[in-house]
Write a protein that holds these residues in place. Structure first.
Motif, short mmCIF file in Angstrom:
data_model
loop_
_atom_site.label_atom_id
_atom_site.label_comp_id
_atom_site.label_asym_id
_atom_site.label_seq_id
_atom_site.Cartn_x
_atom_site.Cartn_y
_atom_site.Cartn_z
N GLY A 174 0.89 -1.22 0.01
CA GLY A 174 -0.08 -0.05 0.04
C GLY A 174 0.74 1.32 0.02
O GLY A 174 2.10 1.23 -0.21
N LYS A 175 0.42 2.52 0.45
CA LYS A 175 0.84 3.64 0.27
C LYS A 175 0.58 4.40 1.63
O LYS A 175 -0.23 3.89 2.53
N SER A 176 1.68 5.15 2.13
CA SER A 176 1.59 6.18 3.12
C SER A 176 0.27 6.80 3.38
O SER A 176 -0.23 7.27 2.47
N ASP A 177 -0.09 7.22 4.41
CA ASP A 177 -1.19 8.14 4.95
C ASP A 177 -0.42 9.56 5.42
O ASP A 177 -0.88 9.54 6.63
N PRO A 178 -0.10 10.36 4.52
CA PRO A 178 0.85 11.46 5.30
C PRO A 178 -0.23 12.70 5.89
O PRO A 178 -1.22 12.67 5.40
N LYS B 272 -4.98 9.96 2.95
CA LYS B 272 -4.88 8.49 2.70
C LYS B 272 -4.34 8.04 1.33
O LYS B 272 -4.76 8.25 0.33
N GLY B 273 -3.35 7.28 1.39
CA GLY B 273 -2.80 6.72 0.23
C GLY B 273 -2.39 7.71 -0.85
O GLY B 273 -2.14 7.54 -2.15
N ASP B 274 -2.01 9.09 -0.44
CA ASP B 274 -1.56 9.89 -1.23
C ASP B 274 0.01 10.51 -1.04
O ASP B 274 0.44 11.10 -0.01
N LEU B 275 0.91 9.95 -1.91
CA LEU B 275 2.26 10.47 -1.83
C LEU B 275 2.60 11.85 -2.45
O LEU B 275 3.75 12.35 -1.93
N ASN B 276 1.63 12.68 -2.97
CA ASN B 276 1.76 13.93 -3.22
C ASN B 276 0.65 14.66 -2.80
O ASN B 276 0.03 15.46 -3.38
#
Length: 57
Positions: free
Chosen positions: A20-24, A41-45
């Motif tokens: 999955g991806k980070s939740d920054p 949620k799940g957004d790297l940008n």
């Protein structure tokens, strides 16, 4: 008197997740006070476009 800080966004956030991806989110600290942006949620940008106000002593 106060200090206003705007958090616009971030690009290419590192992804420490194996699946999955980070939740920054962003954290701001000033004179012992802490504020936090919304989690993206799940957004790297992520784009936050949030403004925070800190009271000056």
């Amino acid at each position: 008197m106060s200090l206003e800080v705007s958090v616009i966004g971030a690009t290419n956030v590192p992804n420490p997740e194996t699946f999955g991806k980070s939740d920054p989110y962003a954290v701001l600290e000033f004179q012992g006070f802490r504020k936090k942006t919304e989690v993206k949620k799940g957004d790297l940008n992520p784009k936050w476009n949030e403004t925070f106000e800190f009271q000056l002593a």
